[in-house]
Design an enzyme around this catalytic site. Sequence first.
Site, mmCIF file in Angstrom:
data_model
loop_
_atom_site.group_PDB
_atom_site.id
_atom_site.type_symbol
_atom_site.label_atom_id
_atom_site.label_comp_id
_atom_site.label_asym_id
_atom_site.label_seq_id
_atom_site.Cartn_x
_atom_site.Cartn_y
_atom_site.Cartn_z
ATOM 1 N N CYS A 42 47.983 16.991 -13.162
ATOM 2 C CA CYS A 42 49.317 16.187 -13.957
ATOM 3 C C CYS A 42 48.725 15.556 -15.316
ATOM 4 O O CYS A 42 47.947 15.968 -16.142
ATOM 5 C CB CYS A 42 50.108 15.521 -13.013
ATOM 6 S SG CYS A 42 51.745 15.560 -13.770
ATOM 7 N N GLU A 66 48.123 17.621 -3.950
ATOM 8 C CA GLU A 66 48.100 16.726 -2.887
ATOM 9 C C GLU A 66 49.555 16.074 -2.583
ATOM 10 O O GLU A 66 49.524 15.523 -1.557
ATOM 11 C CB GLU A 66 47.515 15.180 -3.666
ATOM 12 C CG GLU A 66 48.176 14.360 -4.770
ATOM 13 C CD GLU A 66 48.619 14.964 -5.937
ATOM 14 O OE1 GLU A 66 48.404 16.179 -6.312
ATOM 15 O OE2 GLU A 66 49.160 14.246 -6.870
ATOM 16 N N HIS A 91 51.054 19.416 -8.553
ATOM 17 C CA HIS A 91 50.530 18.225 -7.682
ATOM 18 C C HIS A 91 49.999 18.872 -6.182
ATOM 19 O O HIS A 91 50.828 18.737 -5.221
ATOM 20 C CB HIS A 91 51.305 17.142 -7.210
ATOM 21 C CG HIS A 91 51.759 16.371 -8.412
ATOM 22 N ND1 HIS A 91 50.689 15.171 -8.632
ATOM 23 C CD2 HIS A 91 52.508 16.255 -9.358
ATOM 24 C CE1 HIS A 91 51.248 14.670 -10.002
ATOM 25 N NE2 HIS A 91 52.283 15.228 -10.416
#
Lengths: 223, 80
Positions: free
Chosen positions: A87, A199, A197
């Site tokens: 990002c 994560e 994302h």
Amino acid sequence: MKSAVVVFPASNCDRDAAVALQRATGKAPRMLWHAETDVPDDLDLIVLPGGFSFGDYLRCGAMAAHSPIMRDIVRRARAGTPVLGICNGFQILCETGLLPGVLMRNASLRFVCKPVALRVEETQSLFTRRFKRGEEIKIPVAHGDGNYFADEETLDRIEGEGRVALRYAPGANPNGAARDIAGILSENRRILGLMPHPERAADAELGLTDGSKMFASILEALP
Amino acid sequence: MKARIHITLKTGVLDPQGKAIGHALEGLGFEGVSEVRQGKVIDLDLAETDEARAREQVRAMCERLLANTVIENYAIDLSQ
């Protein structure tokens, strides 16, 4: 595997990235403040996390790209140290010139925050080797500036070199990105920048887990 | 010297903000605006007094930080 997460002022996904890395590798990553000038020598992976570094002033990632620590990171990345930019990290990588193109304001002018369907286009990289080519996965995005742009010649070149790692699935492009591009690799395939994302999709209790495959890929490639 | 830098999007680069401004102008009843492009202006106060050196210095600033030449053009106006 030894990893580090860089923390810029107004990074906000640094701890999420650290948790995902720790879970995948069993080792806590080093957290590196942006004002440091040297990166430890023994790192196998550097992560530039999501967030709004420097308040997105001037252009997203433009100020962070010139943070003191970035000089050493750019040098190491050029020498082959793997870098994952998520990002805002992707925006920073584009601003440093390590990746081609730029992330512009979303075509809708709206911030988008939702899980999106992606297609894994390239599995020949240390970030995507555990996926199947063409596999459809779901990972959240959360950005106002994810509209990938590069001139036609650059787009043709990165497509021809098999460097479009991830594409938004047909009809799922959330930001107007050229050719539905969600993530691209560097020429040496050791740098990945992506808007989604991973994560945030690495813990079953939070719903989505496709992102954990990316961390598993990295661990497999860099044991 | 003073420098004023105009940063504009290159031709062919989509400008959704400019489009939105165009729609708003239309909504306010302003007619005949065929296109709106948004850019930014940066003003600098420079210690340099030589125009050629100042221009070179500002050009370097634009190339390295102030503009992203993948999508933006810049123009430099200098004044005493």
